[in-house]
Scaffold this active site. Structure first.
Site, PDB file in Angstrom:
ATOM      1  N   SER B 167       0.520  -1.211  -0.364  1.00 14.30           N
ATOM      2  CA  SER B 167      -0.080   0.068   0.168  1.00 14.30           C
ATOM      3  C   SER B 167       0.929   1.081  -0.525  1.00 14.30           C
ATOM      4  O   SER B 167       1.974   1.293  -1.022  1.00 14.30           O
ATOM      5  CB  SER B 167      -0.595  -0.067   0.851  1.00 14.30           C
ATOM      6  OG  SER B 167      -1.467   0.494   1.287  1.00 14.30           O
ATOM      7  N   ASP B 333      -8.714  -6.744  -4.745  1.00  8.76           N
ATOM      8  CA  ASP B 333      -8.135  -5.212  -4.297  1.00  8.76           C
ATOM      9  C   ASP B 333      -8.531  -4.196  -5.459  1.00  8.76           C
ATOM     10  O   ASP B 333      -7.904  -4.407  -6.562  1.00  8.76           O
ATOM     11  CB  ASP B 333      -6.559  -5.116  -3.943  1.00  8.76           C
ATOM     12  CG  ASP B 333      -6.134  -3.839  -3.529  1.00  8.76           C
ATOM     13  OD1 ASP B 333      -6.910  -2.648  -3.258  1.00  8.76           O
ATOM     14  OD2 ASP B 333      -4.863  -3.403  -3.547  1.00  8.76           O
ATOM     15  N   HIS B 366      -7.768  -5.064  -0.541  1.00 10.53           N
ATOM     16  CA  HIS B 366      -6.159  -4.656  -0.795  1.00 10.53           C
ATOM     17  C   HIS B 366      -5.821  -5.071   0.834  1.00 10.53           C
ATOM     18  O   HIS B 366      -4.426  -5.622   0.916  1.00 10.53           O
ATOM     19  CB  HIS B 366      -6.963  -3.655  -0.107  1.00 10.53           C
ATOM     20  CG  HIS B 366      -5.480  -2.346  -0.045  1.00 10.53           C
ATOM     21  ND1 HIS B 366      -4.376  -1.976  -1.233  1.00 10.53           N
ATOM     22  CD2 HIS B 366      -4.578  -1.322   1.206  1.00 10.53           C
ATOM     23  CE1 HIS B 366      -3.191  -1.146  -0.960  1.00 10.53           C
ATOM     24  NE2 HIS B 366      -4.256  -1.235   0.077  1.00 10.53           N
ATOM     25  N   ASP B 367      -6.412  -5.488   2.268  1.00  9.14           N
ATOM     26  CA  ASP B 367      -5.818  -6.042   2.977  1.00  9.14           C
ATOM     27  C   ASP B 367      -5.523  -7.404   2.726  1.00  9.14           C
ATOM     28  O   ASP B 367      -5.029  -7.619   3.661  1.00  9.14           O
ATOM     29  CB  ASP B 367      -6.689  -5.665   4.270  1.00  9.14           C
ATOM     30  CG  ASP B 367      -6.700  -4.663   5.060  1.00  9.14           C
ATOM     31  OD1 ASP B 367      -5.923  -3.839   4.828  1.00  9.14           O
ATOM     32  OD2 ASP B 367      -7.736  -4.743   6.469  1.00  9.14           O
TER      33      ASP B 367
END
Lengths: 208, 398
Positions: B167, B333, B366-367
């Site tokens: 990220s 994501d 995304h995580d």
């Protein structure tokens, strides 16, 4: 799958023929590199600076996990991102016949690489001709195990077809070999007719 | 899962009790010569809080720098000193893990503008003796990396074996490779992009507006007023947290399940589990994060566009770079989608760089880069292993 110089592993005969065409210490791009067998071999035995492109997730994961530099991508979309003459050799090993636009891929290959190496199955091989003639069905063999409806090989050609394309594109064949059904390799040279009957596969070293 | 509501004034004991020093190391840098920021501001006397694991080898060739994300910090493993929760990359870092602390010397520092010990807007401006607040200079990802470089200089490491991060951490990785290619052997930007997209800037603006709309923000001067804009910061976190997940992950985790009740209440309580979860995320976040830090860091991300310095051509940024790259993205994501990660790869290819790229199949959004994703870990480990071989580091113990 990592091999080391003290633990050599036999690779497929056609891959060995390709590897033998490559000068040590050069820059190589293997287009459609699968699980990286050839790149791994070239890194360990030819000290090449190797890169790969592969579309399958499993293939790319196997390559990167083995320490090879491989990008997951679609060959027909991604080759355009590479600069001219970025590699000494660009390899299309058993890949060209699975492309939508084989000629465009060849053009890109020769733009990116100083030399190109292509190996492909020969649809003119006598067993395939007889298979089609006697069974009246699309040939299925050990090397070509797919049915017509599930084959990734959408653009078959013969050795003679390929030689004609190379000529049409104005490329030079530096070396050419065919593999017969005993796994023996022979030089094609000017005997295209013979190779076209008895070659199960053809391997070509091309330059501009 | 707690059912605290953001409307109630959150009890902020943890933050209040966070009297420095927190555990870990801290060094004062840029004392003699100020750091020139992208804005032109000259920042001096920068505190950098960091943590290290493992041992630096004799020729200093085994150092890995981890760059943390927006709301991360340098507490990568072990219980967090404020929340008590496990470190954010416990899955990846540790003895025998992907980043093997038996083998590598691992460094992670709190970013410039952060709020866990490195100089940021909540700190006292040494020139005025008052908290910086909004007088703190606007910082960039490049400024964060310059600050990290000061730390790496301080640690007397010439070349980092690897710089890794997901990220916003991935943005720092890209900046490292762009600014100091001779000091990075390999780089692993994960789930990131070479510029912040309009959609991502938009989400950040929602978060910032939520903070600034909180009366307790006091125009950024809340420290002087003895207040904290907890409600605004919690809402910012809630909105952002949605972008870190995916629709399938939310459905799998919560569906339309109700929270501690059999029927909807016909009111505005947290009827649904997903509401309760988000409120919990918001209310726990304010215990460990500073609202102004959130404004500054999100701004730094918005300003990020790596190709800007090179006439808009990302390929020129990495032309003939000696750095080996592994770029990884995750299928679900949507914050930093595969497409944006692939743009980095294409630019690296155009620069004839040594790059690997894998898209990992995951429905966790995304995580995913923080979670248990075996394929991700396997590829990551294999890449580091291959680079270690090229770097001449000893092989992993069997």
């Amino acid at each position: 799958m990592m091999m080391t110089p003290d633990n050599p592993k036999a690779i497929r005969v056609d891959l060995q023929l390709i590897a033998d065409m490559i000068e040590p210490g050069t820059r190589v791009l293997d287009v459609g590199c699968g699980n990286g067998t050839l790149l791994d071999y070239l890194w360990h035995f030819k000290q090449v600076d190797g890169r790969g492109i592969e579309i399958s997730t499993q293939g790319v994961q196997a390559c990167v996990s083995a320490g090879l530099s491989v990008v997951q991508g679609d060959v027909e979309r991604d080759l355009k991102n590479y600069p001219d003459d970025a590699f000494d050799y660009v390899i299309l090993s058993q890949t060209l016949q699975a492309m939508w636009e084989p000629r465009d891929v060849m053009t890109e290959m020769m733009r990116i690489g100083k030399r190109g190496i292509v190996s492909l199955p020969n649809f003119g091989y006598w067993r395939l001709r007889l298979y089609l003639m006697f069974h009246g069905r699309m040939p299925v063999s050990e090397n070509l195990p797919y049915q017509w409806y599930n084959t990734p090989n959408i653009h078959f050609c013969t050795i003679r077809d390929f030689v004609a394309l190379v000529k049409d594109m104005g490329l030079t064949i530096e070396r050419s070999l065919f593999l017969d059904d005993t796994g023996t390799s022979r030089t094609i040279g000017t005997s295209v007719g013979l190779a076209n009957w008895f070659g199960e596969q053809g391997v070509f070293l091309l330059r501009k | 899962m707690s059912d605290e509501t953001v409307n109630a004034t959150p009890v902020d004991q943890a933050y209040e009790a966070k009297a420095w020093p927190l555990p870990g190391k801290r060094v004062l840098l840029a004392r003699d010569e100020p750091l020139r920021l992208d804005s032109g501001f000259r920042l001096h006397d920068i505190h950098v809080a960091y943590e290290t694991w493992g041992e630096l080898n004799a020729d200093k060739s085994n150092a890995i720098l981890i760059c943390h994300a927006l709301t991360g910090d340098h507490y990568v493993v072990g219980p967090h000193p404020v929340t008590g929760k496990p470190g954010w990359w416990e899955q990846i870092v540790g003895p025998g893990k992907v980043i093997d602390t038996d083998r590598y010397f691992v460094v992670c520092s709190n970013i410039l503008g952060g709020c866990m010990g490195t100089t940021g807007p909540q700190d006292v401006n040494p020139d005025t003796g008052r908290p910086w607040g909004l007088e703190f200079p606007v910082i960039t990802i490049g400024d964060m990396v310059r600050t990290q470089r000061l730390l790496i200089d301080h640690l007397e490491i010439d070349t980092l074996f690897a710089v890794v991060g997901g990220s916003m951490g991935g943005m720092q990785v890209l900046e490292w490779a762009a600014m100091y290619p001779e000091r990075v052997f390999c780089a692993v930007p994960i789930a990131t992009a070479s510029y912040h997209s309009a959609q991502n800037i938009a989400f950040h603006e929602v978060g910032r507006q939520a903070i600034m709309a909180d009366p307790d923000w006091c125009g950024g001067d809340y420290h002087a007023h003895g207040k904290r804009p907890h409600r605004g910061l919690a809402v910012a976190r809630m909105a952002a947290h949605i972008t870190y997940l995916s629709e399938p992950a939310l459905t799998r985790k919560f569906g339309r399940n109700l929270q501690d009740r059999d029927a909807v209440s016909y009111g505005f309580d947290a009827d649904f589990q997903v509401e309760s979860y988000l409120r919990h995320q918001g209310s726990t976040f304010v215990d460990r994060f500073d609202a102004n830090s959130y404004l500054y860091i999100t701004r730094a991300m918005d300003y990020f566009d790596l190709s800007e310095r090179h006439g808009g051509q990302l390929a020129n940024t990495f032309k003939k770079t000696p750095v080996r790259f592994l770029v990884m993205s995750f299928t679900s994501d949507w914050l930093y989608p595969t497409r944006e990660n692939r743009e980095i790869v294409h630019a690296l290819n155009a620069g004839a760089a040594n790059v690997s790229f894998v898209e990992i199949d995951s429905d966790k959004g995304h995580d995913a880069f923080l979670l248990d994703e075996p394929e991700f870990h396997k590829v990551f480990e294999g890449f580091l292993e291959g680079c270690a071989e090229h770097r001449g580091l000893k092989r992993k113990r069997p």
